[in-house]
Design a protein around this motif. Structure first.
Motif, short mmCIF file in Angstrom:
data_model
loop_
_atom_site.label_atom_id
_atom_site.label_comp_id
_atom_site.label_asym_id
_atom_site.label_seq_id
_atom_site.Cartn_x
_atom_site.Cartn_y
_atom_site.Cartn_z
N VAL A 387 1.08 -1.34 0.05
CA VAL A 387 -0.18 -0.11 0.12
C VAL A 387 0.82 1.45 0.04
CG1 VAL A 387 -0.28 0.28 2.53
CG2 VAL A 387 -2.20 0.91 0.87
N ASP A 388 2.28 1.00 0.53
CA ASP A 388 2.87 2.23 0.32
C ASP A 388 3.26 2.71 -1.20
OD1 ASP A 388 3.54 2.74 3.43
OD2 ASP A 388 4.81 1.01 3.25
N VAL A 389 3.34 1.78 -1.84
CA VAL A 389 3.47 2.30 -3.45
C VAL A 389 2.50 3.16 -3.59
CG1 VAL A 389 3.98 1.48 -5.62
CG2 VAL A 389 4.82 0.24 -3.75
N ILE A 390 1.16 2.57 -3.35
CA ILE A 390 -0.12 3.49 -3.96
C ILE A 390 0.17 5.08 -3.09
CG2 ILE A 390 -2.64 3.97 -3.55
CD1 ILE A 390 -2.64 0.72 -3.21
N PHE A 391 0.48 5.29 -1.96
CA PHE A 391 0.80 6.49 -1.27
C PHE A 391 1.89 7.32 -2.05
CE2 PHE A 391 -0.83 4.33 2.68
CZ PHE A 391 -2.03 4.75 2.52
N ASP A 392 2.93 6.40 -2.46
CA ASP A 392 3.87 6.92 -3.39
C ASP A 392 3.45 7.82 -4.46
OD1 ASP A 392 6.12 6.31 -1.41
OD2 ASP A 392 6.57 4.54 -2.51
N ASN A 395 1.44 10.88 -3.59
CA ASN A 395 2.32 11.94 -3.30
C ASN A 395 2.92 12.54 -4.59
OD1 ASN A 395 2.67 12.58 -0.56
ND2 ASN A 395 3.46 10.36 -0.11
N ILE A 396 3.41 11.50 -5.48
CA ILE A 396 3.82 11.97 -7.00
C ILE A 396 2.76 12.76 -7.70
CG2 ILE A 396 4.82 11.02 -9.37
CD1 ILE A 396 6.09 8.74 -7.39
N ASP A 397 1.60 12.25 -7.66
CA ASP A 397 0.48 13.04 -8.29
C ASP A 397 0.31 14.53 -7.81
OD1 ASP A 397 0.25 10.97 -10.01
OD2 ASP A 397 -1.52 10.30 -9.11
N MET A 398 0.52 14.65 -6.38
CA MET A 398 0.48 15.76 -5.69
C MET A 398 1.47 16.93 -6.03
SD MET A 398 -1.21 15.09 -2.06
CE MET A 398 -0.81 16.69 -1.43
N ILE A 399 2.56 16.13 -6.24
CA ILE A 399 3.89 16.90 -6.20
C ILE A 399 3.97 17.48 -7.90
CG2 ILE A 399 6.43 16.94 -6.63
CD1 ILE A 399 6.26 15.05 -3.95
N LYS A 400 3.45 16.52 -8.89
CA LYS A 400 3.34 16.93 -10.19
C LYS A 400 2.45 17.86 -10.40
CE LYS A 400 4.99 12.70 -12.30
NZ LYS A 400 4.57 11.44 -13.32
N ASN A 401 1.20 18.02 -9.90
CA ASN A 401 0.44 18.90 -9.76
C ASN A 401 0.67 20.37 -9.24
OD1 ASN A 401 -2.65 19.55 -10.49
ND2 ASN A 401 -2.57 20.14 -8.13
N HIS A 402 1.55 20.35 -8.30
CA HIS A 402 2.10 21.55 -7.80
C HIS A 402 3.26 22.09 -8.78
CE1 HIS A 402 -0.14 20.94 -4.39
NE2 HIS A 402 0.76 20.20 -3.46
N LEU A 403 4.07 21.18 -9.31
CA LEU A 403 4.87 21.63 -10.21
C LEU A 403 4.45 22.08 -11.46
CD1 LEU A 403 7.48 18.46 -10.10
CD2 LEU A 403 7.70 20.85 -8.82
N LYS A 404 3.22 21.38 -12.05
CA LYS A 404 2.58 22.11 -13.14
C LYS A 404 2.09 23.38 -12.74
CE LYS A 404 -1.08 20.29 -16.37
NZ LYS A 404 -2.06 19.49 -16.64
N THR A 405 1.42 23.62 -11.78
CA THR A 405 0.69 24.98 -11.47
C THR A 405 1.83 25.93 -10.98
OG1 THR A 405 0.25 24.23 -9.20
CG2 THR A 405 -1.44 23.97 -11.28
N ALA A 418 6.08 11.89 2.36
CA ALA A 418 6.70 11.38 1.12
C ALA A 418 7.86 10.44 1.65
CB ALA A 418 7.44 12.28 0.15
N ARG A 419 8.04 9.13 1.08
CA ARG A 419 9.22 8.16 1.45
C ARG A 419 10.25 8.30 0.51
NH1 ARG A 419 7.93 2.29 1.06
NH2 ARG A 419 7.21 2.79 -0.92
N ASN A 420 11.37 7.99 0.84
CA ASN A 420 12.65 7.84 -0.26
C ASN A 420 12.20 7.38 -1.60
OD1 ASN A 420 13.99 8.94 2.08
ND2 ASN A 420 15.72 7.63 2.02
N GLU A 421 11.18 6.23 -1.50
CA GLU A 421 10.87 5.74 -2.73
C GLU A 421 10.23 6.61 -3.62
OE1 GLU A 421 11.60 2.35 0.14
OE2 GLU A 421 10.71 4.31 0.26
N THR A 422 9.45 7.51 -3.03
CA THR A 422 8.83 8.59 -3.94
C THR A 422 9.66 9.36 -4.62
OG1 THR A 422 7.02 8.50 -1.97
CG2 THR A 422 6.91 10.41 -3.84
N LEU A 423 10.78 9.81 -3.88
CA LEU A 423 11.69 10.63 -4.54
C LEU A 423 12.42 9.93 -5.71
CD1 LEU A 423 13.12 12.47 -1.47
CD2 LEU A 423 11.29 13.18 -2.94
#
Length: 664
Positions: A387-392, A395-405, A418-423
């Protein structure tokens, strides 16, 4: 235990034994009676039947029958087969108590010659399995060597060596096991022996983490000798389980399909279809392909076997598929299967995936503690390692959205969970990684920096080191920034070294170490292309100024003049007169030396115009130089104007130029 399949070679001996015992002569020299012969024949029929249903996977039924027959058997001739068969089934029952009892019984039977001579090799093989299951490795090795050395039969000797390899595998000495098995392959021409070796070698490869070799091997075995598995349901299903555990369910599917093709027994069809459907479920790849295949099989079981043992489970798994297809709401199944912990977790996970698809990131992160209850096995069923991979991904989708805007200031909030795996996932995406790092530099966040540093500190990617250097610089961690600069040097990527050129200058400037700066400017002098490549960066203004002073100190006057001109032009270009009127004063001196006084005067006047805040001392020097030039041009009016301006200056500190103005 699966190597017990070799014993089917010996099953044919049962028919020969029956024929022999029909003509058995007793100790008095009289032929045995017809009744006795029939009892012997019936006994062998029981043994044959038990073996047959065991091969069909009905181990409990087979064990019950052989134990009952063995306990009431009065025909001594049958004891050898019954004791061995009982031991085989004890192994298949996987009960430590039964295995220990069978081991003692079989060893005693061998020692007191209850086991017939023609059954001895087979008995030793079973005994080795029993000994390994009770962790008596020394005994197992002893009996393996008996098979290898005491039988005058090459195939039996080969079986002994297979068991020796099995013992090495049990001891985790995988290299020795491989060596023994390879040697058998080079020496045998027997297809079954080769297949047995390959089957054992597959397990050795898996345990030794040589997955690619195991994959290639099982692929070849199934193409060349599918019969080895398909003729024995128990053996086949054991292999199916091992293949699934090894992450090779596609081969498990091949075996199960072949089993279905070869049977017409309703209970077997139901069993194989159910296991095939479950295997498809384990193969889910985030498409409908395997779900649909499983769905049809569960439907078949529900429609064709309403009283079958898998009817209820098939209904539940069909509901699960319908939920995953969006045709049933998760809450409906949560209510329907309240007593099933597994289904409750599946419902929870489906709700998480639904929220993710609808971009309800805030709700997901707030409920993270609840979703953590979902086990890895359930997550894997839905195509995620955990389930941690889903949270990753959230987080990635959130971060991408922030980057896009362009909302870098919101990045900190997303990184808190965020986990290290997210980065790692972020920087593996070329479209996002540079924007992500730029955001961290624009909106410095120490926790994020530490997380990035921990994750990528051992990287060999010079670009990552550059971003870490810039992050450290933004957070005023100058010592750490210098360390990352040194790592960029070690990687020696010329492109990145060029990009890092001015950031290194900023780091060293903050250290205020004149020796380190001199080394840097010497480095710059040797890498003129780095200077040229960074001309568009506004930081170049500070670099030009300090580099000019270095060149003057080294009496490299021509190079210094060139840099001063670039500094002058860059200030004009960017409308950033950071070093005026110093630049104009220095340029005016050069022009005066070259008898270009009009140009010198223009430079000085421009310096006054461009400079917004000039220190009184610098202003006094500029006025004095202008006065001297107007004097050269015999322009007394302008000369007097600037003398008066110079005299009117206040707050000059021991300015020689102010004193000279005052004396005019």
């Amino acid at each position: 235990m699966r190597l017990l399949v070799i014993l089917f070679l010996f099953i044919s001996l049962l028919e020969a034994k029956k024929d022999f015992y029909y003509g058995f002569i007793n100790s008095s020299g009289d032929q045995i009676s017809e009744k006795r012969r029939q009892a012997i024949s019936d006994g062998f029929e029981v043994v044959n039947h038990v073996r047959k249903i065991a091969k069909e996977g009905k181990i409990d039924e087979a064990y019950t029958q052989v134990e009952a027959f063995k306990s009431q058997n009065k025909i001594r001739i049958l004891n050898s087969d019954l004791i061995i068969l009982h031991a085989e089934l004890s192994l298949k029952k996987k009960s430590k108590r039964l295995i220990l009892q069978a081991s003692k019984e079989l060893e005693k039977a061998i020692n007191d010659s209850t086991i017939h001579e023609e059954d001895l090799s087979r008995a030793y093989m079973v005994l080795i399995e029993l000994k390994l299951n009770t962790n008596k490795v020394t005994d197992a090795k002893y009996f393996a060597n008996i098979i290898i050395n005491n039988f005058d039969n090459k195939i039996i000797n080969a079986y002994g060596k297979i068991y020796l390899a099995k013992i090495y595998k049990h001891q985790r000495d995988y290299r020795k096991a491989e060596t023994v098995l390879y040697k058998i392959l080079t020496e045998t021409t027997d297809v079954l022996v080769a297949t047995l070796v390959a089957d054992e070698l597959f397990d050795v490869y898996i345990l030794d983490q040589q997955r690619d070799k195991a994959y290639n091997l099982i692929s070849k075995v199934l193409k060349k000798n599918m019969d080895y598995y398909a003729n024995d349901s128990f053996l086949a299903l054991e292999k199916v389980n091992r293949l699934t555990r090894a992450g090779m369910p596609e081969f498990a599917v091949e075996i199960l399909k072949e089993l279905l093709n070869r049977t017409d027994k309703p209970d077997s069809i139901e069993d194989f279809k159910y296991k095939l459907a479950n295997t498809y479920m384990s193969m889910y790849d985030k498409t409908d392909k395997y779900l649909l295949a499983a769905k049809e099989l569960y439907k078949d079981i529900i429609n064709d076997y309403p009283k079958g043992i898998y009817f209820q489970k098939s209904k539940m798994y069909l509901d699960e598929i319908l939920m995953r297809e969006g045709k049933i709401e998760p809450a409906v199944l949560a209510s329907k299967y309240q007593s099933s912990e597994a289904m409750q977790q599946k419902v929870l996970l489906q709700e998480l995936l639904n929220d993710k698809a609808q971009k309800k990131y805030e709700i997901i992160l707030k409920s993270k503690r609840i979703y953590k209850k979902v086990s890895n096995s359930i997550s894997q069923r839905f195509g995620y390692p955990s389930v941690d991979v889903i949270f990753d991904e959230v987080n990635i989708d959130m971060i991408k959205n922030h980057l896009k805007t362009g909302k870098c200031f919101l990045l900190n909030k997303a990184l808190k969970t965020a986990r290290n795996e997210t980065l790692e996932l972020l920087i593996s995406d070329e479209k996002t990684k540079y924007g992500f790092f730029e955001c961290l530099i624009e909106a410095p966040y120490e926790k994020a920096y530490l997380l990035v540093k921990e994750t990528f500190n051992k990287s060999r990617d010079a670009n990552i080191y550059l971003y870490l250097e810039r992050m450290a610089l933004a957070l005023k961690k100058y010592e750490e920034a210098e360390l990352f600069s040194a790592k960029i040097d070690m990687v020696n990527d010329k492109k990145v070294l060029s990009e890092e050129f001015l950031y290194r200058f900023l780091v060293l400037s903050e250290k205020d170490d004149s020796v380190a700066l001199d080394r840097y400017f010497n480095y710059a002098y040797k890498n003129q292309n780095f200077i040229k490549n960074n001309e568009a960066n506004p930081v170049i203004i500070d670099f030009y100024y300090n580099y000019y002073l270095y060149l003057i100190k080294k009496e490299l006057n021509n190079e210094a003049k060139n840099i001063l001109n670039k500094l002058y032009e860059k200030q004009k270009e960017l409308n950033a007169y950071v070093y005026s009127p110093f630049v104009e004063l220095e340029s005016a001196k050069i022009e005066q030396t070259n008898n270009n006084n009009p140009v010198a005067l223009e430079l000085l006047l421009n310096g006054l115009e461009y400079s917004r805040k000039i220190k009184p001392n610098d202003l006094a020097q500029t006025y004095y130089e202008i006065i001297k030039l107007y004097e050269e041009f015999n322009n007394n009016i302008k000369k007097d104007e600037y003398i008066n301006k110079c005299k009117a200056l206040e707050n000059t500190q021991d300015s020689l130029y102010k004193k000279m103005c005052d004396e005019m």
